[in-house]
Design a protein around this motif. Structure first.
Motif, PDB file in Angstrom:
ATOM      1  N   ARG A 198       0.863  -1.236  -0.105  1.00  0.00           N
ATOM      2  CA  ARG A 198       0.158   0.135   0.059  1.00  0.00           C
ATOM      3  C   ARG A 198       0.802   1.169   0.023  1.00  0.00           C
ATOM      4  O   ARG A 198       1.997   1.270   0.462  1.00  0.00           O
ATOM      5  N   TYR A 199       0.241   2.410  -0.503  1.00  0.00           N
ATOM      6  CA  TYR A 199       0.859   3.510  -0.647  1.00  0.00           C
ATOM      7  C   TYR A 199       0.053   4.487   0.555  1.00  0.00           C
ATOM      8  O   TYR A 199      -1.148   4.432   0.618  1.00  0.00           O
ATOM      9  N   VAL A 200       0.993   5.052   1.481  1.00  0.00           N
ATOM     10  CA  VAL A 200       0.243   5.918   2.465  1.00  0.00           C
ATOM     11  C   VAL A 200       0.722   7.196   2.341  1.00  0.00           C
ATOM     12  O   VAL A 200       1.923   7.542   1.858  1.00  0.00           O
ATOM     13  N   TYR A 201      -0.072   8.375   2.690  1.00  0.00           N
ATOM     14  CA  TYR A 201       0.211   9.519   2.605  1.00  0.00           C
ATOM     15  C   TYR A 201      -0.560  10.385   3.622  1.00  0.00           C
ATOM     16  O   TYR A 201      -1.355   9.976   4.103  1.00  0.00           O
ATOM     17  N   VAL A 202      -0.139  11.608   3.870  1.00  0.00           N
ATOM     18  CA  VAL A 202      -0.823  12.514   4.782  1.00  0.00           C
ATOM     19  C   VAL A 202      -1.371  13.647   4.011  1.00  0.00           C
ATOM     20  O   VAL A 202      -0.941  14.265   2.956  1.00  0.00           O
ATOM     21  N   ASP A 203      -2.287  14.251   4.742  1.00  0.00           N
ATOM     22  CA  ASP A 203      -2.720  15.911   4.361  1.00  0.00           C
ATOM     23  C   ASP A 203      -2.327  16.620   5.687  1.00  0.00           C
ATOM     24  O   ASP A 203      -3.043  16.510   6.669  1.00  0.00           O
ATOM     25  N   ILE A 204      -1.036  17.329   5.633  1.00  0.00           N
ATOM     26  CA  ILE A 204      -0.605  17.737   6.904  1.00  0.00           C
ATOM     27  C   ILE A 204      -1.566  18.707   7.906  1.00  0.00           C
ATOM     28  O   ILE A 204      -1.612  18.464   8.723  1.00  0.00           O
ATOM     29  N   LEU A 205      -1.939  19.558   7.211  1.00  0.00           N
ATOM     30  CA  LEU A 205      -2.558  20.359   7.908  1.00  0.00           C
ATOM     31  C   LEU A 205      -3.818  19.959   8.499  1.00  0.00           C
ATOM     32  O   LEU A 205      -4.352  20.582   9.437  1.00  0.00           O
ATOM     33  N   SER A 206      -4.632  19.199   7.969  1.00  0.00           N
ATOM     34  CA  SER A 206      -5.849  18.672   8.433  1.00  0.00           C
ATOM     35  C   SER A 206      -5.740  17.417   9.369  1.00  0.00           C
ATOM     36  O   SER A 206      -6.552  16.833   9.849  1.00  0.00           O
ATOM     37  N   GLY A 207      -4.349  16.767   9.394  1.00  0.00           N
ATOM     38  CA  GLY A 207      -3.982  15.957  10.387  1.00  0.00           C
ATOM     39  C   GLY A 207      -4.452  14.582   9.948  1.00  0.00           C
ATOM     40  O   GLY A 207      -4.789  13.677  10.731  1.00  0.00           O
ATOM     41  N   ARG A 208      -4.779  14.498   8.752  1.00  0.00           N
ATOM     42  CA  ARG A 208      -5.212  13.039   8.237  1.00  0.00           C
ATOM     43  C   ARG A 208      -4.187  12.189   7.410  1.00  0.00           C
ATOM     44  O   ARG A 208      -3.276  12.606   6.831  1.00  0.00           O
ATOM     45  N   LEU A 209      -4.458  10.857   7.833  1.00  0.00           N
ATOM     46  CA  LEU A 209      -3.474   9.875   7.167  1.00  0.00           C
ATOM     47  C   LEU A 209      -4.352   8.996   6.082  1.00  0.00           C
ATOM     48  O   LEU A 209      -5.354   8.550   6.719  1.00  0.00           O
ATOM     49  N   PHE A 210      -4.057   8.633   4.894  1.00  0.00           N
ATOM     50  CA  PHE A 210      -4.602   7.925   3.999  1.00  0.00           C
ATOM     51  C   PHE A 210      -3.770   6.766   3.649  1.00  0.00           C
ATOM     52  O   PHE A 210      -2.707   6.736   3.654  1.00  0.00           O
ATOM     53  N   GLU A 211      -4.486   5.673   3.067  1.00  0.00           N
ATOM     54  CA  GLU A 211      -3.810   4.398   2.291  1.00  0.00           C
ATOM     55  C   GLU A 211      -4.488   4.299   0.949  1.00  0.00           C
ATOM     56  O   GLU A 211      -5.837   4.198   0.943  1.00  0.00           O
ATOM     57  N   LEU A 212      -3.871   3.834  -0.050  1.00  0.00           N
ATOM     58  CA  LEU A 212      -4.147   3.324  -1.188  1.00  0.00           C
ATOM     59  C   LEU A 212      -3.444   1.958  -1.370  1.00  0.00           C
ATOM     60  O   LEU A 212      -2.496   1.976  -1.417  1.00  0.00           O
ATOM     61  N   ARG A 213      -4.526   0.905  -1.747  1.00  0.00           N
ATOM     62  CA  ARG A 213      -3.842  -0.425  -1.745  1.00  0.00           C
ATOM     63  C   ARG A 213      -3.839  -0.900  -3.489  1.00  0.00           C
ATOM     64  O   ARG A 213      -4.619  -0.455  -4.109  1.00  0.00           O
ATOM     65  N   ASP A 214      -2.947  -1.662  -3.702  1.00  0.00           N
ATOM     66  CA  ASP A 214      -2.666  -2.108  -4.958  1.00  0.00           C
ATOM     67  C   ASP A 214      -3.967  -2.871  -5.383  1.00  0.00           C
ATOM     68  O   ASP A 214      -4.243  -2.743  -6.649  1.00  0.00           O
ATOM     69  N   ASP A 215      -4.702  -3.640  -4.563  1.00  0.00           N
ATOM     70  CA  ASP A 215      -5.708  -4.474  -4.879  1.00  0.00           C
ATOM     71  C   ASP A 215      -7.222  -3.774  -4.788  1.00  0.00           C
ATOM     72  O   ASP A 215      -8.168  -4.421  -4.824  1.00  0.00           O
ATOM     73  N   THR A 216      -7.251  -2.516  -4.852  1.00  0.00           N
ATOM     74  CA  THR A 216      -8.380  -1.693  -4.528  1.00  0.00           C
ATOM     75  C   THR A 216      -8.463  -0.607  -5.536  1.00  0.00           C
ATOM     76  O   THR A 216      -7.599  -0.383  -6.141  1.00  0.00           O
ATOM     77  N   ASP A 217      -9.626  -0.214  -5.511  1.00  0.00           N
ATOM     78  CA  ASP A 217      -9.843   1.143  -6.477  1.00  0.00           C
ATOM     79  C   ASP A 217      -8.876   2.388  -5.796  1.00  0.00           C
ATOM     80  O   ASP A 217      -8.997   2.769  -4.767  1.00  0.00           O
ATOM     81  N   PRO A 232      -9.140   6.480  -1.601  1.00  0.00           N
ATOM     82  CA  PRO A 232      -8.211   5.951  -0.618  1.00  0.00           C
ATOM     83  C   PRO A 232      -9.028   6.034   0.766  1.00  0.00           C
ATOM     84  O   PRO A 232     -10.121   6.176   1.036  1.00  0.00           O
ATOM     85  N   ARG A 233      -8.481   5.045   1.606  1.00  0.00           N
ATOM     86  CA  ARG A 233      -9.011   4.889   2.828  1.00  0.00           C
ATOM     87  C   ARG A 233      -8.440   5.855   4.038  1.00  0.00           C
ATOM     88  O   ARG A 233      -7.045   5.779   4.100  1.00  0.00           O
ATOM     89  N   GLN A 234      -9.162   6.473   4.858  1.00  0.00           N
ATOM     90  CA  GLN A 234      -8.800   7.259   5.905  1.00  0.00           C
ATOM     91  C   GLN A 234      -8.409   6.373   6.974  1.00  0.00           C
ATOM     92  O   GLN A 234      -9.528   5.627   7.463  1.00  0.00           O
ATOM     93  N   LEU A 235      -7.232   6.503   7.341  1.00  0.00           N
ATOM     94  CA  LEU A 235      -6.728   5.724   8.458  1.00  0.00           C
ATOM     95  C   LEU A 235      -6.775   6.414   9.929  1.00  0.00           C
ATOM     96  O   LEU A 235      -6.834   5.811  10.808  1.00  0.00           O
ATOM     97  N   ALA A 236      -6.585   7.525   9.704  1.00  0.00           N
ATOM     98  CA  ALA A 236      -6.301   8.375  11.243  1.00  0.00           C
ATOM     99  C   ALA A 236      -6.820  10.107  10.654  1.00  0.00           C
ATOM    100  O   ALA A 236      -6.523  10.411   9.522  1.00  0.00           O
ATOM    101  N   TRP A 237      -7.356  10.559  11.823  1.00  0.00           N
ATOM    102  CA  TRP A 237      -7.672  12.076  11.636  1.00  0.00           C
ATOM    103  C   TRP A 237      -7.266  12.779  12.953  1.00  0.00           C
ATOM    104  O   TRP A 237      -8.053  12.335  14.039  1.00  0.00           O
ATOM    105  N   LEU A 238      -6.158  13.395  13.069  1.00  0.00           N
ATOM    106  CA  LEU A 238      -5.736  13.902  14.325  1.00  0.00           C
ATOM    107  C   LEU A 238      -6.122  15.374  14.524  1.00  0.00           C
ATOM    108  O   LEU A 238      -6.489  16.134  13.479  1.00  0.00           O
ATOM    109  N   ASP A 239      -6.024  15.836  15.631  1.00  0.00           N
ATOM    110  CA  ASP A 239      -6.456  17.337  15.978  1.00  0.00           C
ATOM    111  C   ASP A 239      -5.334  18.117  15.930  1.00  0.00           C
ATOM    112  O   ASP A 239      -5.170  19.250  16.285  1.00  0.00           O
ATOM    113  N   VAL A 240      -4.251  17.795  15.398  1.00  0.00           N
ATOM    114  CA  VAL A 240      -2.910  18.472  15.239  1.00  0.00           C
ATOM    115  C   VAL A 240      -2.327  18.077  13.810  1.00  0.00           C
ATOM    116  O   VAL A 240      -2.757  16.913  13.139  1.00  0.00           O
ATOM    117  N   PRO A 241      -1.491  18.889  13.008  1.00  0.00           N
ATOM    118  CA  PRO A 241      -0.824  18.938  11.810  1.00  0.00           C
ATOM    119  C   PRO A 241      -0.190  17.406  11.848  1.00  0.00           C
ATOM    120  O   PRO A 241       0.419  17.037  12.812  1.00  0.00           O
TER     121      PRO A 241
END
Length: 300
Positions: A28-47, A51-60
């Protein structure tokens, strides 16, 4: 030096303000959206467009690396320090060194090295010159300030043997090369200037090392990604259809370059800004490394 304008596919049009920190972890490919504090993943075997959101923090959230032997757990450069991000999304702080700085600051990009340490940079919110630092988190959870006097510490990237670390100071337009003792994690001598960018060339942002040992660097403000030989010579420039590419990641098998981009600072953004892009390239990358935790002691 070759320059190409290969069509880039918009894999995710997420309208992200500041997408960053792209890494391949297992399948899987993981990446963030810094200022919104979100973590995402993209998997080879899915659309890939969902992207699936793995976490949403209250800090960058600057970047993450997986924690070895702890499925679903991450070490994160977040807020003002380094934390463990548990599978249920909770943060367990190891240290918050940027709480002790004279100007309001946050953590930025980060990566695990082949020896299992986690390295992450910081920056002042207002870009104060010299306010940024580089930190190393050892397997026991100790957070060490390795370098200071930086402005926007970005894109740590390591060679396969862990002996060379590349570090960008985006505001200074400089890519530094540091020699690292793979056993201790200490720097051998001071940083050397690997590449110096000039007006009109953009500013180095996220980086990665490919399977041939060459360095790829996103060029914020220039709509381009550059590939450098280990001797510092510029080998190739790839045009990106967005002015602010922020991080680069090479698929370990499929010879594709994944680029995150930002909408931040773009007056008339298209679907390619604030997105994840995919571009065919002639060389693969390597899988992301894990943080090999020993017995970290959270600090509350």
């Amino acid at each position: 030096m070759a320059s190409t304008s290969v069509p880039a596919a918009v894999v995710v049009d997420g309208a992200y303000e500041l997408a960053e920190g792209g890494r391949w972890v297992d399948d899987r490919y993981v990446y963030v959206d810094i200022l919104s504090g979100r973590l995402f993943e993209l998997r080879d075997d899915t659309d890939p467009s969902a992207p699936r959101q793995l976490a949403w923090l209250d800090v960058p959230l600057g970047a993450v690396a997986p924690v070895g032997d702890r499925p679903g757990a991450w070490i994160a450069a977040a807020g003002t320090g380094i934390a463990l991000l548990t599978p249920d999304g909770a943060l367990e702080w190891l240290d918050r060194p940027e709480d002790r700085t004279p100007v309001p600051s946050r953590m930025n990009d980060g990566v695990a090295d082949p020896a299992g340490r986690f390295w992450a940079g910081s920056m002042a919110y207002d870009g104060t010159h010299g306010a940024g630092s580089l930190y190393r988190t050892d397997p026991d959870g100790t957070v060490v300030r390795v370098l200071d006097g930086l402005t926007i510490a970005n894109g740590p990237a390591f060679t396969a043997d862990g002996a060379i670390m590349y570090l960008a100071d985006t505001a200074a337009g400089t890519i530094l090369r540091c020699r690292v003792d793979p056993v201790s994690g200490e720097l051998s001598g001071g940083p050397e200037t690997f590449a110096q960018l000039h007006d009109g060339e953009g500013s180095p942002d996220g980086m990665t090392v490919d399977a041939e040992g060459c360095l790829w660097a996103a060029m914020w403000g220039a709509g381009a990604v550059r590939r450098y030989h280990p001797d510092g010579s510029l080998l190739h420039t790839v045009t990106v259809p967005a002015p602010h590419p922020t991080s680069v990641c090479l698929h370990p098998i499929d010879n594709r370059l994944y680029v995150t981009t930002a909408r931040y600072g773009v007056k008339s953004p298209t679907a390619a800004s604030g997105a994840v892009l995919s571009i065919p390239v002639p060389v693969p990358g390597t899988a992301g490394c894990t943080w090999r935790a020993g017995r970290p002691v959270p600090k509350g």
